[in-house]
Design an enzyme around this catalytic site. Structure first.
Site, mmCIF file in Angstrom:
data_model
loop_
_atom_site.group_PDB
_atom_site.id
_atom_site.type_symbol
_atom_site.label_atom_id
_atom_site.label_comp_id
_atom_site.label_asym_id
_atom_site.label_seq_id
_atom_site.Cartn_x
_atom_site.Cartn_y
_atom_site.Cartn_z
ATOM 1 N N VAL A 1 3.867 -2.253 15.624
ATOM 2 C CA VAL A 1 3.924 -0.889 16.159
ATOM 3 C C VAL A 1 3.070 -0.698 17.414
ATOM 4 O O VAL A 1 3.212 0.299 18.123
ATOM 5 C CB VAL A 1 3.545 0.173 15.095
ATOM 6 C CG1 VAL A 1 4.468 0.114 13.890
ATOM 7 C CG2 VAL A 1 2.086 0.064 14.675
ATOM 8 N N PRO B 1 -3.656 11.587 3.435
ATOM 9 C CA PRO B 1 -4.190 11.169 2.134
ATOM 10 C C PRO B 1 -5.718 11.157 2.134
ATOM 11 O O PRO B 1 -6.359 11.230 3.186
ATOM 12 C CB PRO B 1 -3.654 9.741 1.966
ATOM 13 C CG PRO B 1 -2.626 9.558 3.042
ATOM 14 C CD PRO B 1 -3.006 10.485 4.145
ATOM 15 N N GLY B 2 -6.280 11.026 0.904
ATOM 16 C CA GLY B 2 -7.737 10.944 0.742
ATOM 17 C C GLY B 2 -8.178 9.512 0.519
ATOM 18 O O GLY B 2 -8.144 8.693 1.434
ATOM 19 N N ILE B 3 -8.593 9.199 -0.715
ATOM 20 C CA ILE B 3 -9.089 7.855 -1.047
ATOM 21 C C ILE B 3 -8.000 7.152 -1.856
ATOM 22 O O ILE B 3 -7.932 7.286 -3.082
ATOM 23 C CB ILE B 3 -10.378 7.944 -1.905
ATOM 24 C CG1 ILE B 3 -11.376 8.955 -1.324
ATOM 25 C CG2 ILE B 3 -11.006 6.558 -2.090
ATOM 26 C CD1 ILE B 3 -11.896 8.615 0.045
ATOM 27 N N ASP C 1 7.369 -4.168 8.873
ATOM 28 C CA ASP C 1 5.952 -4.515 8.766
ATOM 29 C C ASP C 1 5.659 -5.701 9.679
ATOM 30 O O ASP C 1 6.546 -6.502 9.996
ATOM 31 C CB ASP C 1 5.604 -4.877 7.313
ATOM 32 C CG ASP C 1 4.129 -4.649 6.982
ATOM 33 O OD1 ASP C 1 3.842 -3.716 6.210
ATOM 34 O OD2 ASP C 1 3.270 -5.400 7.506
ATOM 35 N N GLY D 1 0.795 -1.237 0.000
ATOM 36 C CA GLY D 1 0.000 0.000 0.000
ATOM 37 C C GLY D 1 0.820 1.276 0.000
ATOM 38 O O GLY D 1 1.843 1.382 -0.696
ATOM 39 N N ILE D 2 0.365 2.249 0.788
ATOM 40 C CA ILE D 2 1.015 3.564 0.821
ATOM 41 C C ILE D 2 2.462 3.433 1.305
ATOM 42 O O ILE D 2 3.377 4.056 0.755
ATOM 43 C CB ILE D 2 0.222 4.523 1.737
ATOM 44 C CG1 ILE D 2 -1.153 4.818 1.119
ATOM 45 C CG2 ILE D 2 0.993 5.803 1.991
ATOM 46 C CD1 ILE D 2 -2.100 5.585 2.029
ATOM 47 N N TYR E 1 -11.733 5.337 13.676
ATOM 48 C CA TYR E 1 -10.601 5.697 12.803
ATOM 49 C C TYR E 1 -10.338 7.205 12.857
ATOM 50 O O TYR E 1 -9.200 7.652 13.031
ATOM 51 C CB TYR E 1 -10.915 5.247 11.374
ATOM 52 C CG TYR E 1 -9.803 5.463 10.379
ATOM 53 C CD1 TYR E 1 -8.715 4.600 10.326
ATOM 54 C CD2 TYR E 1 -9.849 6.516 9.470
ATOM 55 C CE1 TYR E 1 -7.692 4.788 9.390
ATOM 56 C CE2 TYR E 1 -8.836 6.706 8.542
ATOM 57 C CZ TYR E 1 -7.767 5.841 8.498
ATOM 58 O OH TYR E 1 -6.759 6.031 7.577
HETATM 59 N N1 LIG Z 1 -5.797 3.932 1.967
HETATM 60 C C1 LIG Z 1 -6.268 5.130 2.239
HETATM 61 O O1 LIG Z 1 -7.182 5.620 1.553
HETATM 62 C C2 LIG Z 1 -5.712 5.948 3.368
HETATM 63 C C3 LIG Z 1 -6.172 7.273 3.500
HETATM 64 C C4 LIG Z 1 -5.673 8.067 4.524
HETATM 65 C C5 LIG Z 1 -4.714 7.566 5.401
HETATM 66 N N2 LIG Z 1 -4.282 6.281 5.255
HETATM 67 C C6 LIG Z 1 -3.273 5.806 6.231
HETATM 68 O O2 LIG Z 1 -2.078 5.435 5.538
HETATM 69 C C7 LIG Z 1 -1.443 4.353 6.227
HETATM 70 C C8 LIG Z 1 -1.228 3.192 5.267
HETATM 71 O O3 LIG Z 1 -2.497 2.795 4.741
HETATM 72 P P1 LIG Z 1 -2.658 1.736 3.545
HETATM 73 O O4 LIG Z 1 -3.845 2.132 2.785
HETATM 74 O O5 LIG Z 1 -1.355 1.562 2.861
HETATM 75 O O6 LIG Z 1 -3.022 0.420 4.399
HETATM 76 P P2 LIG Z 1 -2.804 -1.118 4.039
HETATM 77 O O7 LIG Z 1 -3.748 -1.877 4.905
HETATM 78 O O8 LIG Z 1 -2.859 -1.331 2.576
HETATM 79 O O9 LIG Z 1 -1.311 -1.406 4.520
HETATM 80 C C9 LIG Z 1 -0.961 -1.258 5.886
HETATM 81 C C10 LIG Z 1 0.336 -1.991 6.179
HETATM 82 O O10 LIG Z 1 0.582 -1.829 7.586
HETATM 83 C C11 LIG Z 1 0.900 -3.081 8.165
HETATM 84 N N3 LIG Z 1 0.484 -3.128 9.572
HETATM 85 C C12 LIG Z 1 -0.769 -3.215 10.077
HETATM 86 N N4 LIG Z 1 -0.720 -3.273 11.427
HETATM 87 C C13 LIG Z 1 0.594 -3.205 11.772
HETATM 88 C C14 LIG Z 1 1.288 -3.236 13.004
HETATM 89 N N5 LIG Z 1 0.637 -3.374 14.176
HETATM 90 N N6 LIG Z 1 2.631 -3.136 12.996
HETATM 91 C C15 LIG Z 1 3.302 -3.039 11.813
HETATM 92 N N7 LIG Z 1 2.706 -3.024 10.612
HETATM 93 C C16 LIG Z 1 1.361 -3.109 10.595
HETATM 94 C C17 LIG Z 1 0.138 -4.113 7.316
HETATM 95 O O11 LIG Z 1 0.729 -5.408 7.424
HETATM 96 C C18 LIG Z 1 0.252 -3.509 5.924
HETATM 97 O O12 LIG Z 1 1.417 -3.946 5.252
HETATM 98 C C19 LIG Z 1 -2.355 4.012 7.412
HETATM 99 O O13 LIG Z 1 -1.895 4.690 8.558
HETATM 100 C C20 LIG Z 1 -3.697 4.573 6.979
HETATM 101 O O14 LIG Z 1 -4.522 4.875 8.075
HETATM 102 C C21 LIG Z 1 -4.750 5.464 4.259
#
Ligand SMILES: NC(=O)c1ccc[n+]([C@@H]2O[C@H](COP(=O)([O-])OP(=O)(O)OC[C@H]3O[C@@H](n4cnc5c(N)ncnc54)[C@H](O)[C@@H]3O)[C@@H](O)[C@H]2O)c1
Length: 253
Positions: A57, A179-181, A33, A13-14, A149
């Site tokens: 974390v 970030p947004g969506i 991770d 992901g991000i 959240y």
């Molecule tokens: N996707 C979105 O639209 C969006 C929007 C705004 C903010 N965010 C934030 O961006 C960040 C990343 O989001 P994403 O969309 O890539 O999520 P995702 O679920 O695709 O990926 C999250 C990653 O974090 C890891 N993870 C989860 N719990 C963990 C822990 N306890 N310790 C270590 N690693 C852990 C997972 O294994 C995964 O690889 C998050 O903080 C999320 O809240 C995402």
């Protein structure tokens, strides 16, 4: 010597997008991770002596061990990205105590412990650094079904402001990206749960949200990573305490 960054949640992901951009920027990255296998794959793929690590974390010791290991394996820590986070979908009145505890542990304690561990290391090194946290548009605006959240992301915004004030004297800046969506597995999960709650087809909730974006497309991890690249670079040295939105212009109404 290459600068060193840690990205938590860097296995997909991000976080993965941020790792890829920082490696292009010349960083050696500690990719951390809960899913160690993914972290190792991403690290191997980006090169630059980057390495994959396990981290949970939600556990302070796990983050302290991570920072210590990365500094010993890769060199002084310059940039800490507290990216790992989870989402829980549901009305506040329907949210279980267990779900609430889990999201507070990962999203708030995870960022808090990450700031603590990185700040201790950077203070010992004595040449400053940058700490960058994952916030969200849900840290600026409350969205239905995202009560828990949103609470965590508003908390990250507050934490970012306080840490910036407390660590400025050590030449450590603290900022957040909002970030947004973003089209990642997290949104697949959100969309699937919204489909059940609203009784709509899979993909419908995601599309409705994409329709509210002025730039007319879903966000990519690379869109977020470009902002994080700037916040990790000396070009952003005079910016601290900020939670910057990168959402393609979402209309919240
Ligand atoms: N996707 C979105 O639209 C969006 C929007 C705004 C903010 N965010 C934030 O961006 C960040 C990343 O989001 P994403 O969309 O890539 O999520 P995702 O679920 O695709 O990926 C999250 C990653 O974090 C890891 N993870 C989860 N719990 C963990 C822990 N306890 N310790 C270590 N690693 C852990 C997972 O294994 C995964 O690889 C998050 O903080 C999320 O809240 C995402």
């Amino acid at each position: 010597m290459a600068k060193v960054a840690i990205v938590t949640g860097g296995g997909q992901g991000i976080g993965e997008g941020i790792v890829r951009q920082l490696a292009k920027d010349g960083f050696t990255v500690g990719v951390a991770d809960l899913n160690e296998e993914n972290a190792k794959k991403v690290a191997e793929d980006v090169g630059n002596n980057s390495r994959g690590y396990f981290v949970d974390v939600a556990e302070k010791q796990s983050l302290v061990d991570l920072v210590t290991r990365v500094a010993s394996d890769l060199g002084d820590l310059n940039v800490m990205i507290n990216n790992a986070g989870i989402a829980k979908i549901g009305q506040i009145t329907e949210t279980s105590e267990a779900d609430l505890s889990q999201i507070l542990d990962v999203n708030i304690k995870g960022a808090f412990f990450g700031i603590q561990a990185a700040a201790d290391q950077m203070k010992t090194q004595g040449h400053g650094g940058k700490i960058i946290n994952a916030c969200s548009i849900a840290g600026h605006e409350g969205f239905e079904l995202l009560g828990a959240y949103s609470a965590t992301k508003f908390a990250v915004r507050g934490l970012t402001q306080v840490a910036a004030k407390e660590l400025a004297k050590d030449q450590i800046t603290v900022n957040a990206y909002c970030p947004g969506i973003v089209l990642t597995p997290m949104w697949d999960q959100i969309d699937a749960e919204m489909a059940k709650i609203y009784n709509v087809p899979i993909g419908a909730s995601l599309q409705k949200n994409i329709d509210s974006i002025a730039l007319g497309r879903g966000e990519k991890p690379a869109d977020v990573a470009n902002l994080v690249s700037f916040l990790s670079d000396e070009k952003s040295n005079y910016i601290t305490g900020q939670s910057i939105i990168v959402d393609g212009g979402i209309n919240y109404s």
